[in-house]
Design an enzyme around this catalytic site. Structure first.
Site, PDB file in Angstrom:
ATOM      1  N   SER A 190     -47.678  11.007   8.036  1.00 33.12           N
ATOM      2  CA  SER A 190     -48.106  10.539   9.350  1.00 33.12           C
ATOM      3  C   SER A 190     -47.038   9.619   9.898  1.00 33.12           C
ATOM      4  O   SER A 190     -46.295   8.986   9.131  1.00 33.12           O
ATOM      5  CB  SER A 190     -49.434   9.783   9.241  1.00 33.12           C
ATOM      6  OG  SER A 190     -49.718   9.080  10.443  1.00 33.12           O
ATOM      7  N   TYR A 203     -54.431   3.758   4.817  1.00 34.55           N
ATOM      8  CA  TYR A 203     -53.967   5.099   5.197  1.00 34.55           C
ATOM      9  C   TYR A 203     -52.453   5.101   5.388  1.00 34.55           C
ATOM     10  O   TYR A 203     -51.739   5.944   4.824  1.00 34.55           O
ATOM     11  CB  TYR A 203     -54.675   5.529   6.473  1.00 34.55           C
ATOM     12  CG  TYR A 203     -54.218   6.847   7.046  1.00 34.55           C
ATOM     13  CD1 TYR A 203     -54.631   8.057   6.487  1.00 34.55           C
ATOM     14  CD2 TYR A 203     -53.391   6.893   8.168  1.00 34.55           C
ATOM     15  CE1 TYR A 203     -54.221   9.272   7.015  1.00 34.55           C
ATOM     16  CE2 TYR A 203     -52.989   8.102   8.710  1.00 34.55           C
ATOM     17  CZ  TYR A 203     -53.399   9.289   8.139  1.00 34.55           C
ATOM     18  OH  TYR A 203     -53.003  10.493   8.672  1.00 34.55           O
TER      19      TYR A 203
END
Length: 302
Positions: A190, A203
């Site tokens: 990401s 995350y």
């Protein structure tokens, strides 16, 4: 087979733009229950046999980016196995139908990637049922949101790393006996893993770990003729952002709907061609240990 291949490719497609309906769902969420479902069929993409008769294992392949990748891999001639949680069966069935529309096989494997034994089972089932394994796409993710630092807790942190990092580790080790020269390992990280995040702390940290793990194993795999790389998507319209999260609507509007120069979230079908590129030896034979950021123009990777 669908008619998607016959759609003219030169004309730009208008992807959905804000305002979006941020309809919340309990975790893990179902794409089939989104009133504005993500786009994954990529009608302008024409296959050319780049992955003919290859076998791909895609975790999180039931929906979102994983579903779009499964469809394009099938369009390029690959059979596909997808891994998903049992609660996501409805989405998985839709993905299988889409892959079969492309004329390829789709094996459904339900289970929890936090269990190392299941990771090994997923690899073994793929080889046993589809006859080989050439492409591993570690795409399944656990996304937690935190409005304050006090929202961060051990349980969430542990699950984020077990799902996003440890599962990837176990899948790679289980795949090693089957992967051969010309094969590929691809991780979905990401842009948060490149720059950090004040609301997705665990995350972002886990995605950074994925990137560095990939860089660390890439040279070892390269000696066997196997390419390992990472795709780092920017804001993308998937159920992952809406299921079980604490994000305020204002945060989603700013960071999901209009953060990049295009002023909208990516659709999974816009990301999937990058995974084809990295899976195809014809396209990426000299691409090893790299992170390809597909962020719609977001360049802040501090």
């Amino acid at each position: 087979m669908t008619d998607a291949h016959d759609v003219p490719t030169a004309r730009p497609t208008a992807e959905p733009s804000p305002p979006y309906r941020f309809e919340r769902q309990p975790r893990p969420g179902l794409e089939s229950k989104m009133s504005t479902p993500p786009r994954y069929l990529a009608p302008r993409y024409r296959g050319s046999g780049k992955l003919q008769d290859k076998v791909a294992l895609i975790t999180g392949g039931d929906s979102g980016i994983g579903r779009a990748v499964a469809v394009l891999y099938a369009r390029e001639g690959a059979d596909v196995a997808i891994v998903y949680l049992p609660e996501e069966q409805e989405d998985a069935e839709q993905t299988r139908a889409a892959v079969e529309e492309e004329g390829r096989q789709c094996l459904l494997i339900a289970g929890d990637l936090c269990d190392p034994e299941f990771c090994r089972y997923a690899v073994d089932s793929t080889v046993r049922s589809l006859g080989d394994l050439n492409i591993l796409v570690s795409n399944a993710a656990r996304l937690n949101s935190q409005n304050t630092l006090e929202d961060l807790n051990v349980e969430d942190f542990d699950l984020a790393f077990k799902t996003n990092v440890y599962a990837y580790f176990h899948l790679v080790l289980a795949s090693l006996p089957h992967l051969k020269r010309g094969d590929a390992v691809i991780a979905t990280a990401s842009e948060e893993g490149l720059k950090g995040s004040d609301m997705m702390i665990d995350y972002a940290a886990s995605k950074a770990a994925q990137i560095i793990f990939t860089k660390s194993i890439a040279s070892h795999l390269a000696k066997r003729g196997i390419r390992a790389n990472v795709v780092a998507p920017g804001p993308t319209w998937t159920v992952l952002n809406l299921a079980g999260q604490r994000f305020p609507d204002a945060y989603l509007e700013k960071n999901l709907a209009s953060a990049d120069p295009l002023g909208r979230a990516a659709q999974p079908e816009e990301l999937a061609p990058t995974y084809v590129h990295l899976a195809s030896e014809a396209d990426s034979s000299y691409t090893i240990g790299e992170t390809i950021a597909v962020t719609g123009g977001l360049t802040d990777s501090r």
